[in-house]
Design a protein around this motif. Structure first.
Motif, PDB file in Angstrom:
ATOM      1  N   MET A   1      45.053  42.894  51.184  1.00 36.77           N
ATOM      2  CA  MET A   1      45.127  41.455  51.452  1.00 36.77           C
ATOM      3  C   MET A   1      46.552  40.979  51.273  1.00 36.77           C
ATOM      4  O   MET A   1      46.966  40.638  50.156  1.00 36.77           O
ATOM      5  CB  MET A   1      44.233  40.692  50.486  1.00 36.77           C
TER       6      MET A   1
ATOM      7  N   HIS B   1      40.518  35.147  49.998  1.00 37.77           N
ATOM      8  CA  HIS B   1      39.101  35.196  50.370  1.00 37.77           C
ATOM      9  C   HIS B   1      38.330  34.136  49.583  1.00 37.77           C
ATOM     10  O   HIS B   1      38.761  33.713  48.500  1.00 37.77           O
ATOM     11  CB  HIS B   1      38.497  36.591  50.154  1.00 37.77           C
TER      12      HIS B   1
ATOM     13  N   THR C   1      35.730  34.616  48.085  1.00 37.13           N
ATOM     14  CA  THR C   1      35.097  35.243  46.916  1.00 37.13           C
ATOM     15  C   THR C   1      35.714  34.669  45.629  1.00 37.13           C
ATOM     16  O   THR C   1      35.074  34.685  44.565  1.00 37.13           O
ATOM     17  CB  THR C   1      35.273  36.778  46.974  1.00 37.13           C
TER      18      THR C   1
ATOM     19  N   ARG D   1      46.178  34.799  54.767  1.00 32.08           N
ATOM     20  CA  ARG D   1      46.775  36.135  54.588  1.00 32.08           C
ATOM     21  C   ARG D   1      48.176  36.090  55.210  1.00 32.08           C
ATOM     22  O   ARG D   1      48.364  35.456  56.255  1.00 32.08           O
ATOM     23  CB  ARG D   1      45.945  37.216  55.297  1.00 32.08           C
TER      24      ARG D   1
ATOM     25  N   GLN E   1      36.125  31.726  55.959  1.00 36.63           N
ATOM     26  CA  GLN E   1      35.068  32.598  55.443  1.00 36.63           C
ATOM     27  C   GLN E   1      34.003  31.739  54.783  1.00 36.63           C
ATOM     28  O   GLN E   1      34.230  30.573  54.473  1.00 36.63           O
ATOM     29  CB  GLN E   1      35.624  33.548  54.359  1.00 36.63           C
TER      30      GLN E   1
ATOM     31  N   ASP F   1      31.455  32.619  51.492  1.00 33.87           N
ATOM     32  CA  ASP F   1      30.914  33.576  50.540  1.00 33.87           C
ATOM     33  C   ASP F   1      29.612  33.031  49.992  1.00 33.87           C
ATOM     34  O   ASP F   1      29.341  31.830  50.079  1.00 33.87           O
ATOM     35  CB  ASP F   1      31.907  33.805  49.383  1.00 33.87           C
TER      36      ASP F   1
ATOM     37  N   PHE G   1      33.825  47.392  47.942  1.00 33.85           N
ATOM     38  CA  PHE G   1      34.538  46.181  47.525  1.00 33.85           C
ATOM     39  C   PHE G   1      34.560  46.228  45.999  1.00 33.85           C
ATOM     40  O   PHE G   1      33.526  46.520  45.376  1.00 33.85           O
ATOM     41  CB  PHE G   1      33.812  44.911  47.996  1.00 33.85           C
TER      42      PHE G   1
ATOM     43  N   PHE H   1      34.396  44.209  43.660  1.00 32.39           N
ATOM     44  CA  PHE H   1      33.585  43.273  42.857  1.00 32.39           C
ATOM     45  C   PHE H   1      32.083  43.468  43.024  1.00 32.39           C
ATOM     46  O   PHE H   1      31.290  42.682  42.521  1.00 32.39           O
ATOM     47  CB  PHE H   1      33.973  41.824  43.194  1.00 32.39           C
ATOM     48  N   VAL H   2      31.669  44.483  43.799  1.00 30.85           N
ATOM     49  CA  VAL H   2      30.238  44.767  43.938  1.00 30.85           C
ATOM     50  C   VAL H   2      29.972  46.261  43.738  1.00 30.85           C
ATOM     51  O   VAL H   2      30.852  47.084  43.948  1.00 30.85           O
ATOM     52  CB  VAL H   2      29.691  44.327  45.328  1.00 30.85           C
TER      53      VAL H   2
ATOM     54  N   GLY I   1      30.641  41.508  54.534  1.00 29.23           N
ATOM     55  CA  GLY I   1      30.603  42.457  53.429  1.00 29.23           C
ATOM     56  C   GLY I   1      29.656  41.900  52.381  1.00 29.23           C
ATOM     57  O   GLY I   1      29.504  40.687  52.263  1.00 29.23           O
ATOM     58  N   ALA I   2      29.012  42.766  51.619  1.00 28.61           N
ATOM     59  CA  ALA I   2      28.067  42.289  50.610  1.00 28.61           C
ATOM     60  C   ALA I   2      27.852  43.370  49.558  1.00 28.61           C
ATOM     61  O   ALA I   2      28.421  44.473  49.661  1.00 28.61           O
ATOM     62  CB  ALA I   2      26.735  41.926  51.273  1.00 28.61           C
ATOM     63  N   GLY I   3      27.046  43.063  48.563  1.00 30.34           N
ATOM     64  CA  GLY I   3      26.751  44.069  47.545  1.00 30.34           C
ATOM     65  C   GLY I   3      26.086  43.441  46.341  1.00 30.34           C
ATOM     66  O   GLY I   3      25.882  42.228  46.279  1.00 30.34           O
TER      67      GLY I   3
ATOM     68  N   ALA J   1      25.947  39.377  46.241  1.00 33.88           N
ATOM     69  CA  ALA J   1      27.005  38.515  46.765  1.00 33.88           C
ATOM     70  C   ALA J   1      27.309  38.951  48.189  1.00 33.88           C
ATOM     71  O   ALA J   1      27.023  40.080  48.583  1.00 33.88           O
ATOM     72  CB  ALA J   1      28.264  38.632  45.912  1.00 33.88           C
ATOM     73  N   PHE J   2      27.854  38.051  48.956  1.00 31.91           N
ATOM     74  CA  PHE J   2      28.245  38.417  50.324  1.00 31.91           C
ATOM     75  C   PHE J   2      29.400  37.535  50.780  1.00 31.91           C
ATOM     76  O   PHE J   2      29.658  36.468  50.197  1.00 31.91           O
ATOM     77  CB  PHE J   2      27.057  38.272  51.295  1.00 31.91           C
ATOM     78  N   GLY J   3      30.113  38.012  51.802  1.00 36.29           N
ATOM     79  CA  GLY J   3      31.228  37.240  52.352  1.00 36.29           C
ATOM     80  C   GLY J   3      31.250  37.432  53.864  1.00 36.29           C
ATOM     81  O   GLY J   3      31.277  38.552  54.357  1.00 36.29           O
TER      82      GLY J   3
HETATM   83  N1  DAH Z   1      35.907  39.099  50.153  1.00 33.87           N
HETATM   84  C1  DAH Z   1      35.688  40.187  51.089  1.00 33.87           C
HETATM   85  C2  DAH Z   1      36.756  40.147  52.179  1.00 33.87           C
HETATM   86  O1  DAH Z   1      37.419  39.149  52.323  1.00 33.87           O
HETATM   87  C3  DAH Z   1      34.333  40.072  51.720  1.00 33.87           C
HETATM   88  C4  DAH Z   1      33.211  40.288  50.753  1.00 33.87           C
HETATM   89  C5  DAH Z   1      32.661  41.513  50.587  1.00 33.87           C
HETATM   90  C6  DAH Z   1      32.725  39.238  49.986  1.00 33.87           C
HETATM   91  C7  DAH Z   1      31.620  41.747  49.718  1.00 33.87           C
HETATM   92  C8  DAH Z   1      31.665  39.447  49.076  1.00 33.87           C
HETATM   93  C9  DAH Z   1      31.134  40.720  48.981  1.00 33.87           C
HETATM   94  O2  DAH Z   1      31.156  38.467  48.329  1.00 33.87           O
HETATM   95  O3  DAH Z   1      30.098  40.909  48.117  1.00 33.87           O
HETATM   96  O4  DAH Z   1      36.898  41.098  52.886  1.00 33.87           O
END
Ligand code: DAH
Length: 346
Positions: free
Chosen positions: A156, A177, A179, A203, A217, A219, A257, A259-260, A291-293, A314-316
């Motif tokens: 990033m 992000h 997130t 970015r 984005q 999240d 990622f 954080f997941v 993305g998620a996890g 979580a997801f983004g």
């Molecule tokens: N923050 C990540 C990005 O910008 C995307 C992302 C992935 C967010 C997984 C999430 C996550 O909350 O669980 O590429």
């Protein structure tokens, strides 16, 4: 002579009655009161009459003359009044007319997309939360298991804010992000949590058809007892079904990622080739949209949440690509160039 005067009087009054315009009134005056008018001639010829006749005819003729003059005066006034009212009517404001509509714009296609996605998650029990665009290093990176020197920082390219305090512990940046808002939500809210966090992200990148230095984005985070990967899949599958349509196929694959754990990416069947492979999807038949996890235990702990008690996913989602896919737009810069010919289409 007297019957003649009666005749003149009634003819004159009858004609006067029918007059509608000022110029006709003038002609009437000439005809009935002018020098050559029969009435004037009668008055002039009085001298030739006998004294008796002169008295009766004279009195009568003068009466007729006075009557005609007065009637003409009244008529003139009536015509002027009528003229004034018709002008006033023309000038007056007609309040029964419908107003002229002001040209109003509409929401930007990216804003429309964000609103639509928030609407989908709101209907599943999520609330919408906002965070700052200028963010602390802590929420954007540290709290999300990306300490200084972590290689994930290199993915990033970050715009750092020059605070003028060299070597400051608390560095600021334009969030890379959304997130970062999740890190704040975990800290500020008590479980059960269901929140989505839409916004701009930045970015340090040069623009081209698929990159811009500022994009969008959304999240999301869910924290509750007993949350599992099945909840993640069910929620995101439902989002894809509602946003892209019932028949769209969805694919989950492993991804990383910080954080997941575990992490996944979700892709949808390519809208252009329906899975066959084309230029839009790089011949794979799939387009990655998020993305998620399962939220990393350390990330929950930093937010003051006990990972032994609570589960969390979580997801983004990258937003800008979604209207591009939907409308077949091949250059993301079009969204940000303020060209009304482009924006008016949505
Ligand atoms: N923050 C990540 C990005 O910008 C995307 C992302 C992935 C967010 C997984 C999430 C996550 O909350 O669980 O590429």
């Amino acid at each position: 002579m007297l019957p003649k005067l009666e005749e003149i009087k009634s003819a004159a009054l009858e004609q006067l009655d029918g007059i509608k315009y000022a110029r006709d009134l003038e002609n009437w005056r000439v005809r009935y009161l002018g020098k050559k008018s029969p009435l004037t001639q009668i008055l002039r010829s009085l001298a030739k009459l006998s004294i008796e006749e002169r008295k009766t005819v004279g009195a009568s003729a003068n009466q007729v003359k006075a009557l005609l003059e007065e009637s003409a005066g009244q008529k003139g006034q009536a015509l002027r009044d009528a003229q004034l009212t018709s002008e006033a009517k023309k000038e007056a404001t007609d309040i029964s007319l419908p107003g002229r509509p002001h040209p109003v714009g509409h929401l930007h296609p990216i804003t429309q997309t964000l609103d639509e996605i928030c609407g989908i998650f709101i209907s599943m029990g999520f609330q919408v939360v906002a965070g700052p665009d200028v963010e602390w290093d802590y929420y954007n990176f540290e709290a999300l298991n990306i300490p200084a020197e972590h290689p994930a920082r290199d993915t990033m390219s970050t715009s750092w804010v020059d605070t003028g305090k060299e070597g400051s512990e608390r560095k600021q940046l334009l969030r890379t992000h959304t997130t970062a808002v999740t890190a704040r939500t975990l800290e500020s809210m008590e479980p059960p949590i269901r929140a989505v966090e839409p916004g701009k992200v930045y970015r340090y990148e040069a623009s081209d058809a698929t990159h811009v230095p500022m994009f969008h984005q959304i999240d999301g985070i869910a924290v509750d007892r007993g949350i599992t990967m099945a909840d993640l899949k069910g929620t995101l599958y439902e989002f894809a079904r509602r946003f892209f349509g019932e028949e769209r196929k969805v694919r989950f694959r492993c991804d990383y990622f910080p954080f997941v754990e575990p992490g996944v990416e979700m892709a949808i069947e390519c809208l252009a080739c329906r899975g066959g492979g084309c230029r839009l999807c790089g011949n794979s038949g799939w387009i990655e949209i998020l993305g998620a996890g399962m939220t990393h235990p350390q990330v929950l702990e930093r937010g003051g949440i006990d990972p032994k008690v609570y589960g969390s996913f979580a997801f983004g989602i990258g937003i800008d690509r979604l209207p591009m896919l939907r409308y077949g737009i091949d250059d993301v810069r079009l969204f940000y160039s303020n060209d009304l010919r482009f924006l008016r289409q949505f």
